[in-house]
Design a protein around this motif. Sequence first.
Motif, PDB file in Angstrom:
ATOM      1  N   UNK A  62       0.844  -1.197   0.000  1.00  0.00           N
ATOM      2  CA  UNK A  62       0.000   0.000   0.000  1.00  0.00           C
ATOM      3  C   UNK A  62       0.877   1.243   0.000  1.00  0.00           C
ATOM      4  N   UNK A  63       0.244   2.371  -0.304  1.00  0.00           N
ATOM      5  CA  UNK A  63       0.918   3.659  -0.236  1.00  0.00           C
ATOM      6  C   UNK A  63       0.521   4.306   1.080  1.00  0.00           C
ATOM      7  N   UNK A  64       1.501   4.814   1.835  1.00  0.00           N
ATOM      8  CA  UNK A  64       1.217   5.438   3.132  1.00  0.00           C
ATOM      9  C   UNK A  64       1.742   6.863   3.153  1.00  0.00           C
ATOM     10  N   UNK A  65       0.857   7.781   3.549  1.00  0.00           N
ATOM     11  CA  UNK A  65       1.246   9.153   3.868  1.00  0.00           C
ATOM     12  C   UNK A  65       1.159   9.271   5.378  1.00  0.00           C
ATOM     13  N   UNK A  66       2.252   9.689   6.010  1.00  0.00           N
ATOM     14  CA  UNK A  66       2.289   9.768   7.477  1.00  0.00           C
ATOM     15  C   UNK A  66       2.558  11.196   7.916  1.00  0.00           C
ATOM     16  N   UNK A  81      -3.519   4.129   1.149  1.00  0.00           N
ATOM     17  CA  UNK A  81      -4.330   4.042  -0.067  1.00  0.00           C
ATOM     18  C   UNK A  81      -3.736   3.002  -1.005  1.00  0.00           C
ATOM     19  N   UNK A  82      -4.464   2.706  -2.071  1.00  0.00           N
ATOM     20  CA  UNK A  82      -4.033   1.714  -3.052  1.00  0.00           C
ATOM     21  C   UNK A  82      -3.621   0.416  -2.339  1.00  0.00           C
ATOM     22  N   UNK A  83      -4.482  -0.037  -1.455  1.00  0.00           N
ATOM     23  CA  UNK A  83      -4.186  -1.200  -0.605  1.00  0.00           C
ATOM     24  C   UNK A  83      -4.482  -2.478  -1.391  1.00  0.00           C
ATOM     25  N   UNK A 108      -7.683   4.380   4.230  1.00  0.00           N
ATOM     26  CA  UNK A 108      -7.739   4.094   5.669  1.00  0.00           C
ATOM     27  C   UNK A 108      -6.949   5.162   6.405  1.00  0.00           C
ATOM     28  N   UNK A 109      -7.584   5.789   7.389  1.00  0.00           N
ATOM     29  CA  UNK A 109      -6.902   6.751   8.246  1.00  0.00           C
ATOM     30  C   UNK A 109      -6.698   6.078   9.594  1.00  0.00           C
ATOM     31  N   UNK A 110      -5.468   6.138  10.080  1.00  0.00           N
ATOM     32  CA  UNK A 110      -5.161   5.586  11.403  1.00  0.00           C
ATOM     33  C   UNK A 110      -4.573   6.696  12.252  1.00  0.00           C
ATOM     34  N   UNK A 111      -5.106   6.839  13.445  1.00  0.00           N
ATOM     35  CA  UNK A 111      -4.617   7.851  14.375  1.00  0.00           C
ATOM     36  C   UNK A 111      -3.956   7.132  15.533  1.00  0.00           C
ATOM     37  N   UNK A 112      -2.705   7.488  15.779  1.00  0.00           N
ATOM     38  CA  UNK A 112      -1.951   6.870  16.876  1.00  0.00           C
ATOM     39  C   UNK A 112      -1.610   7.964  17.883  1.00  0.00           C
TER      40      UNK A 112
END
Length: 159
Positions: A62-66, A81-83, A108-112
Amino acid sequence: NEDLSKMIDLIEEKVNEEEYTSLDVAAAFLYAAMGENSQIGNELDYAMRYYGMPHPYIAIIYHRDAYVVKDDSDVRITFDSNIRYKTEELFSAFGGEGEGILPEEKIIMEIKTEGAMPLWLAHLLDEMRIFPTSFSKYGRAYLNELEKKLRGNKNECFV
């Protein structure tokens, strides 16, 4: 952790002598992090003696923007995205397309957070009607593969 440091040194030495798979390195780190004679380590030892060395079955791509919140480094937000996933050529994770896990437009948005979520963020999410949910990329890929197997051959299943 002194055990982990020793394991890293050992891996660095061995990598120069022979090729290791990422599974070998992951297993070594897991054992080092648990320490000698831990319950989980004993259970892993038993499982590997009984079933043999595990091997990877699915690669998740997948592509991750952090992002890290500027004034609150305890809050990290990622957007995946693009999972997709694949069950062949697993170690060439960037090659090939793989099969989609979610529709292309889904992200998918993940909040840590280290502790409680900041009030300003909780209010913002509530205002935007964004609520917590549970999702596993690996779990979804596994279910997709299981459904394919069951559709293709009613007698075939995998673990």
